[in-house]
Enzyme design. Structure first.
Site, PDB file in Angstrom:
ATOM      1  N   CYS A   1      15.067  -6.082  -7.045  1.00 41.70           N
ATOM      2  CA  CYS A   1      15.694  -5.570  -5.793  1.00 41.70           C
ATOM      3  C   CYS A   1      14.572  -4.704  -5.390  1.00 41.70           C
ATOM      4  O   CYS A   1      14.369  -4.494  -4.233  1.00 41.70           O
ATOM      5  CB  CYS A   1      16.913  -4.659  -6.188  1.00 41.70           C
ATOM      6  SG  CYS A   1      18.350  -5.423  -6.478  1.00 41.70           S
TER       7      CYS A   1
ATOM      8  N   VAL B   1      13.218  -4.866  -1.461  1.00 43.78           N
ATOM      9  CA  VAL B   1      13.316  -3.612  -0.400  1.00 43.78           C
ATOM     10  C   VAL B   1      12.167  -3.168   0.099  1.00 43.78           C
ATOM     11  O   VAL B   1      12.210  -2.779   1.520  1.00 43.78           O
ATOM     12  CB  VAL B   1      14.150  -2.563  -1.397  1.00 43.78           C
ATOM     13  CG1 VAL B   1      14.353  -1.325  -0.329  1.00 43.78           C
ATOM     14  CG2 VAL B   1      15.685  -2.779  -1.564  1.00 43.78           C
TER      15      VAL B   1
END
Length: 517
Positions: free
Chosen positions: A154, A158
């Protein structure tokens, strides 16, 4: 406490008086110092078993409780370990990689090699280029892989890290010391906040196949058939599939063959074992055909294979009698050969066994959960045995899966009359409500069904992934005729176990506690 001269396991250790005292003393710090009313807790617990709570539970959107899936990089790691001397490299935090390694190791009971570049707060703000340049160089220097397969977590997604650019920068800085200009660094973006482990599998398989084969297209075919196993957690299934293909005398390449990596013999440990040779992977674009055994785990990959490579083959799910028949006939079509007598004999034995066990599975109600392709195969097999898949739950359904499952259930008049349900996008806390309000005879699923079994008293048959608290089931096959026989054996004997349990009361229920079944 533990005695070095008499080491006991946790089951017995925590029953000792000193541990019981510790657990009892802890209660004063729980529940807001007595703020919880035990009677109210019991009342709410009972309420959660009813239809009123079920409707509220099924309407839940903002939270997932006990999801029957994992995140994308897990699937990417599996793909990487299916290629010879390839190190899975996760661009992200160290904790994520520890989770992936632990997850696979607990299921397969084997070490899982995988590295990360340990991104922390500074990388989250300024980007992970420095981490990746250092990490790729260290990985190549320490472990000497033939290929590094990079996926992401993640954090990297991001902030938008560019894996292609980072890999080039790493090679330029290394200047050929450990990362030669032609050293294969394949990659795939696998954000954990969308999709699931099967999405990550698809993304990484697509990445490796497309990147390794770039510029390798030839005018002549190599005469081989590519087999993509999908997110396969039964080592025996991969070997069963290979045995079927080999019985036709066909030349083939299994793309992503992790069967040896997670099933090493005792002796000298090797960081890497087996796997698809890199040379074969580079040549897979020139195969005559490509067959994927899991349609929903290879959507992106097969789109490339069909539209860009224009391969024959397609999809075949060899679970159960019908699924294996379709796979065998597809191979017969692609090879132009008759079905070998060996396979005909195996099929005959399976049909004979199914006839023996049919009376015990017929009419039994099952709840089952798992990945999309696993469920298609398992539900097909249950229908072949006259069972009723009352609740079919998939937390990570791909587009088209729900319609396919409903169409499959409609092929069985008995299943249609039994009002079987398909629950797409639901989790195992939803399953709890379903089991209390519309009970079944048995559950089929992974280790996360253990609490459901305790809570609802519905017997659990361990088939799926992950399985942490049972040993060696992953070594068996659930594919092919031999795999279907394993499924038949596990399910039927669980039915018989329960029949014994229900008829063991002396002079009350033991009139059918017999030895001839």
């Amino acid at each position: 406490m533990q005695d070095v001269n008499n080491i006991v396991n946790g089951k017995d250790l925590f029953r000792k008086p000193e541990y019981k005292a510790v657990l009892e003393n802890k209660k004063q710090f729980e529940g807001g110092m007595g703020a919880i009313n035990p009677a109210k807790t019991e009342e709410i617990a009972e309420w959660t078993k009813g239809w009123d709570y079920r409707e509220k539970n099924l309407a839940r959107e903002a939270i997932t409780i006990n999801p029957a899936k994992a995140c994308q990089p897990l699937g990417a790691v599996m793909v990487a370990l299916g290629f010879e001397n390839t190190m899975p490299y996760v661009h992200g935090s160290h904790g994520c990689v520890a989770y992936f390694r632990s997850y696979f190791t607990r299921h397969f009971k084997e070490p899982t090699p995988c590295v990360s570049d340990s991104m922390t707060e500074d990388a989250a703000v300024f980007g992970g280029l420095t981490n990746m340049k250092d990490g790729l160089k260290n990985c190549a220097a320490l472990y000497k892989p033939e290929m590094i397969a990079v996926s992401t977590t993640c954090m990297a997604e991001v902030i938008g890290d560019d894996l292609y650019a980072f890999a080039i920068a790493a090679k330029e800085e290394d200047a050929g010391e450990f990362l030669a200009a032609d050293f294969p660094i394949t990659y795939a973006h696998t954000p954990s906040f969308t999709g699931s482990h099967i999405t990550g599998y698809d993304n990484m398989m697509h990445g490796i196949m497309s990147q390794l084969t770039e510029g390798n297209k030839k005018e002549e075919k190599n005469g081989k058939i590519n087999i993509i196993p999908g997110f396969e957690t039964y080592i025996g299934s991969m070997r069963s599939v290979k045995a079927i293909v080999e019985s036709f005398g066909a030349e083939y390449t299994m793309l992503g063959d992790h069967s040896d990596q997670w099933d090493m013999p005792a002796g000298d440990y090797s960081m890497f074992a087996g796997g698809t040779p890199i040379a074969d992977a580079k040549d897979c674009i020139n195969a005559d055909a490509t067959i994927t055994l899991q349609k929903y785990s290879t959507v992106k990959t097969m789109k490339m294979v069909n539209k860009k490579w224009k391969h024959a083959g397609g999809f075949s799910n060899p679970i159960g009698l019908k699924g294996t028949d379709e796979f065998v006939m597809k191979l017969a079509e692609l090879t132009g050969k008759d079905v070998p007598q060996k396979l005909k004999t195996e099929r005959g034995r399976l049909v004979d066994a199914m006839q023996d066990s049919y009376p015990y599975m017929h009419g039994k109600k099952f709840a089952i959960w798992g990945d999309p392709d696993f469920l298609i195969g398992m539900v097909s097999f249950l229908l072949e045995m006259g069972a009723e898949p009352t609740h079919v739950l998939c937390n990570n359904p791909a587009r088209g899966w729900e319609d396919e499952m409903r169409a499959l259930l409609d092929t069985s008049p008995a299943a249609a009359a039994a009002d079987c349900h398909v629950w797409a996008g639901k989790d195992l806390w939803h399953m709890r409500s379903l089991l209390f309000t519309e009970p079944v005879d048995f559950m089929i699923g992974n280790s996360y069904g253990k609490e459901l079994m305790r809570d609802t008293d519905v017997p659990l048959i361990y088939i799926g992934f992950p399985i942490f608290d049972r040993h060696h089931l992953h070594r068996y096959s659930i594919s092919g005729y031999d795999g279907a026989l394993n499924l038949l054996t596990w399910i039927t004997n669980k039915v018989l176990d329960q029949l014994d349990e229900d008829t063991k009361g002396i002079a009350s229920t033991d009139y059918f506690f017999d030895l001839i079944r």
